[in-house]
Design an enzyme around this catalytic site. Structure first.
Site, PDB file in Angstrom:
ATOM      1  N   CYS A  87     -46.932 108.278  61.323  1.00  0.00           N
ATOM      2  CA  CYS A  87     -46.039 108.205  60.171  1.00  0.00           C
ATOM      3  C   CYS A  87     -45.778 109.622  59.701  1.00  0.00           C
ATOM      4  CB  CYS A  87     -46.648 107.380  59.040  1.00  0.00           C
ATOM      5  SG  CYS A  87     -45.574 107.343  57.586  1.00  0.00           S
TER       6      CYS A  87
ATOM      7  N   ASN B 190     -49.959 103.834  67.157  1.00  0.00           N
ATOM      8  CA  ASN B 190     -50.321 102.446  66.879  1.00  0.00           C
ATOM      9  C   ASN B 190     -51.199 101.894  67.997  1.00  0.00           C
ATOM     10  OD1 ASN B 190     -47.525 102.921  65.649  1.00  0.00           O
ATOM     11  ND2 ASN B 190     -48.105 100.988  64.722  1.00  0.00           N
TER      12      ASN B 190
HETATM   13  P1  HMG Z   1     -34.675 109.631  47.388  1.00  0.00           P
HETATM   14  O1  HMG Z   1     -34.577 111.073  47.755  1.00  0.00           O
HETATM   15  O2  HMG Z   1     -35.439 109.276  46.163  1.00  0.00           O
HETATM   16  O3  HMG Z   1     -33.230 108.982  47.405  1.00  0.00           O
HETATM   17  O4  HMG Z   1     -35.347 108.902  48.629  1.00  0.00           O
HETATM   18  P2  HMG Z   1     -32.273 108.555  46.214  1.00  0.00           P
HETATM   19  O5  HMG Z   1     -32.419 107.088  45.993  1.00  0.00           O
HETATM   20  O6  HMG Z   1     -32.491 109.464  45.055  1.00  0.00           O
HETATM   21  O7  HMG Z   1     -30.845 108.875  46.851  1.00  0.00           O
HETATM   22  C1  HMG Z   1     -30.484 110.229  47.182  1.00  0.00           C
HETATM   23  C2  HMG Z   1     -29.305 110.250  48.131  1.00  0.00           C
HETATM   24  O8  HMG Z   1     -29.691 109.649  49.360  1.00  0.00           O
HETATM   25  C3  HMG Z   1     -28.085 109.476  47.682  1.00  0.00           C
HETATM   26  O9  HMG Z   1     -26.952 110.193  48.152  1.00  0.00           O
HETATM   27  C4  HMG Z   1     -28.176 108.172  48.412  1.00  0.00           C
HETATM   28  O10 HMG Z   1     -26.931 107.531  48.660  1.00  0.00           O
HETATM   29  C5  HMG Z   1     -28.774 108.617  49.727  1.00  0.00           C
HETATM   30  P3  HMG Z   1     -26.012 111.045  47.162  1.00  0.00           P
HETATM   31  O11 HMG Z   1     -25.525 110.034  46.162  1.00  0.00           O
HETATM   32  O12 HMG Z   1     -26.945 112.054  46.580  1.00  0.00           O
HETATM   33  O13 HMG Z   1     -25.000 111.601  48.083  1.00  0.00           O
HETATM   34  N1  HMG Z   1     -29.544 107.517  50.313  1.00  0.00           N
HETATM   35  C6  HMG Z   1     -29.366 107.030  51.557  1.00  0.00           C
HETATM   36  N2  HMG Z   1     -28.533 107.360  52.559  1.00  0.00           N
HETATM   37  C7  HMG Z   1     -28.617 106.618  53.689  1.00  0.00           C
HETATM   38  N3  HMG Z   1     -29.457 105.571  53.841  1.00  0.00           N
HETATM   39  C8  HMG Z   1     -30.314 105.231  52.870  1.00  0.00           C
HETATM   40  C9  HMG Z   1     -30.276 105.973  51.677  1.00  0.00           C
HETATM   41  N4  HMG Z   1     -30.983 105.884  50.527  1.00  0.00           N
HETATM   42  C10 HMG Z   1     -30.517 106.822  49.723  1.00  0.00           C
HETATM   43  N5  HMG Z   1     -31.137 104.186  53.033  1.00  0.00           N
HETATM   44  C11 HMG Z   1     -35.671 106.953  49.994  1.00  0.00           C
HETATM   45  C12 HMG Z   1     -35.678 107.528  48.588  1.00  0.00           C
HETATM   46  C13 HMG Z   1     -36.324 105.582  49.928  1.00  0.00           C
HETATM   47  C14 HMG Z   1     -34.230 106.837  50.456  1.00  0.00           C
HETATM   48  C15 HMG Z   1     -36.449 107.907  50.934  1.00  0.00           C
HETATM   49  O14 HMG Z   1     -37.697 108.125  50.376  1.00  0.00           O
HETATM   50  C16 HMG Z   1     -36.623 107.396  52.340  1.00  0.00           C
HETATM   51  O15 HMG Z   1     -35.676 107.250  53.085  1.00  0.00           O
HETATM   52  N6  HMG Z   1     -37.891 107.122  52.743  1.00  0.00           N
HETATM   53  C17 HMG Z   1     -38.186 106.550  54.060  1.00  0.00           C
HETATM   54  C18 HMG Z   1     -39.457 107.118  54.625  1.00  0.00           C
HETATM   55  C19 HMG Z   1     -39.783 106.461  55.940  1.00  0.00           C
HETATM   56  O16 HMG Z   1     -38.932 105.927  56.630  1.00  0.00           O
HETATM   57  N7  HMG Z   1     -41.103 106.486  56.323  1.00  0.00           N
HETATM   58  C20 HMG Z   1     -41.566 105.894  57.548  1.00  0.00           C
HETATM   59  C21 HMG Z   1     -41.550 104.398  57.559  1.00  0.00           C
HETATM   60  S1  HMG Z   1     -42.942 103.658  56.716  1.00  0.00           S
HETATM   61  C22 HMG Z   1     -44.192 103.604  57.927  1.00  0.00           C
HETATM   62  O17 HMG Z   1     -44.072 104.196  58.971  1.00  0.00           O
HETATM   63  C23 HMG Z   1     -45.397 102.727  57.667  1.00  0.00           C
HETATM   64  C24 HMG Z   1     -45.383 101.431  58.482  1.00  0.00           C
HETATM   65  O18 HMG Z   1     -45.356 101.695  59.872  1.00  0.00           O
HETATM   66  C25 HMG Z   1     -46.620 100.575  58.152  1.00  0.00           C
HETATM   67  C26 HMG Z   1     -47.939 101.366  58.243  1.00  0.00           C
HETATM   68  O19 HMG Z   1     -48.232 101.981  59.281  1.00  0.00           O
HETATM   69  O20 HMG Z   1     -48.684 101.321  57.224  1.00  0.00           O
HETATM   70  C27 HMG Z   1     -44.164 100.560  58.139  1.00  0.00           C
HETATM   71 MG    MG Z   2     -47.074 102.190  61.100  1.00  0.00          MG
END
Ligand code: HMG
Ligand code: MG
Length: 305
Positions: free
Chosen positions: A245, A254
């Site tokens: 991650c 994994n």
């Molecule tokens: P943020 O910076 O707080 O975003 O991130 P925001 O809500 O303030 O928005 C800022 C800008 O981003 C805006 O644009 C939005 O439109 C745009 P502006 O108006 O400034 O031009 N925006 C997006 N654009 C495209 N697609 C989107 C999107 N959302 C906002 N979806 C956010 C908040 C949630 C977006 C960010 O933190 C994020 O993307 N996080 C994802 C992290 C991630 O993917 N991590 C890995 C997956 S989790 C994992 O691996 C664990 C798992 O495997 C289970 C385990 O192992 O435990 C599942």
């Molecule tokens: Mg995972």
């Protein structure tokens, strides 16, 4: 048979996460055509649920910024292709492509909620609420992930009660399945049994749960067996043991799908997966990534001849 097979389910559904959890963590961005071919090969090896990508902010996870290009390349594939969606913007992107299965991803700890989603636990659940409602209204299935169910790199061991509380809230939002994440791979079998018993006690029964183990300390298979013995029959795994991650530095790969299939085959549990074909896929992917698969089963089977 030496192992008490009546203790474990007859069928196990494998939720393949290699293309998402695996490739999100690669330093080099994998070309979209290679990702599509990887997913096609996984499907051809018999995997029926393949988590394909994420509709997250492209700056947060540049490795998966090509979701719009990838999904149309997979149309007609005989597999469920869920994708991660954190917020309404992500949901709009997914629905526009006809994605019919999504996953929101919460955290049992405040530290990881902040690192991964830039939100507190409460704020992230509030962010998911319209996502889950709108997705269900659109006929999509919604999986919930709950990360840091056992230990957290900033907060240490995570109390079972804290995990149960957030799990309950994710189901209350309308998630149909919850996958319990050992994001940094610190769980051990007794802890898994304890958490599943505590969830069972509040009505969150094993039939609605999946387990998602990272293999940092080599415990993923033992933890999986403990989960199977508690009635869980959906197990997340990643072909070749890819994974990690980007927002939890101590996360490694994994549980490898091949290692899981080898164990399940030995227990007489049919998964429908052709292990040789899957191994060949991981060897092919490892060549693209420029390093061997960490899976013991991949190594053993690919060095047999
Ligand atoms: P943020 O910076 O707080 O975003 O991130 P925001 O809500 O303030 O928005 C800022 C800008 O981003 C805006 O644009 C939005 O439109 C745009 P502006 O108006 O400034 O031009 N925006 C997006 N654009 C495209 N697609 C989107 C999107 N959302 C906002 N979806 C956010 C908040 C949630 C977006 C960010 O933190 C994020 O993307 N996080 C994802 C992290 C991630 O993917 N991590 C890995 C997956 S989790 C994992 O691996 C664990 C798992 O495997 C289970 C385990 O192992 O435990 C599942
Ligand atoms: Mg995972």
């Amino acid at each position: 048979m030496p192992f008490p097979s009546e203790d474990i389910p007859d069928r196990v559904r494998i939720h393949e996460v290699g293309p998402r959890d695996g490739l999100q963590n690669e330093k080099a961005v994998v070309p979209t055509e290679v990702k599509a071919e990887f997913i096609r090969r996984l499907a051809a090896s018999g995997l029926k649920t393949i988590e394909a990508t994420s509709f997250v902010h492209p700056k947060w996870v540049p490795q998966l910024a090509d979701a719009e290009q990838l999904m149309p390349m997979l149309s007609g594939l005989d597999a469920r292709l869920p994708a991660l969606v954190p917020n309404e913007r992500g949901l709009e992107r997914a629905l526009a492509l006809g994605v019919d299965e999504i996953a929101v991803f919460g955290s049992a700890t405040e530290s990881f909620a902040k690192a991964n989603l830039n939100r507190s636990v409460d704020e992230s659940l509030a962010m998911f609420e319209p996502v889950v409602t709108r997705a269900r209204d659109a006929g999509a299935q919604v999986r919930g992930y709950l990360s840091m169910c056992f230990g957290d790199p900033w907060e240490g061991p995570v109390p079972v009660r804290q995990v149960v509380q957030v799990a309950r809230r994710l189901f209350d939002l309308g998630c149909t399945e919850l996958s319990l994440g050992d994001t940094i791979g610190v769980a051990t079998p007794g802890h898994v049994t304890e958490l599943l018993a505590a969830l069972h006690e509040v009505g969150l029964t094993a039939d609605r749960l999946a387990v998602h183990f990272h293999d940092t300390y080599g415990q993923a298979l033992a933890n999986t067996l403990a989960a199977l013995q508690s009635g869980v029959c959906t197990v997340d795994a990643s072909a070749g043991g890819l994974g990690g991650c980007p927002y939890a530095k101590s996360a490694t790969g994994n549980l490898a799908t091949e290692d899981l299939v080898w164990m399940l085959n030995g227990l007489g549990i049919d998964t429908g997966v052709d292990l040789d074909r899957l191994t060949a896929t991981s060897v092919w992917m490892a060549a693209h990534l420029g390093r061997p698969s960490p899976s013991r089963t991949v190594r053993a089977l690919s060095h047999k001849e």
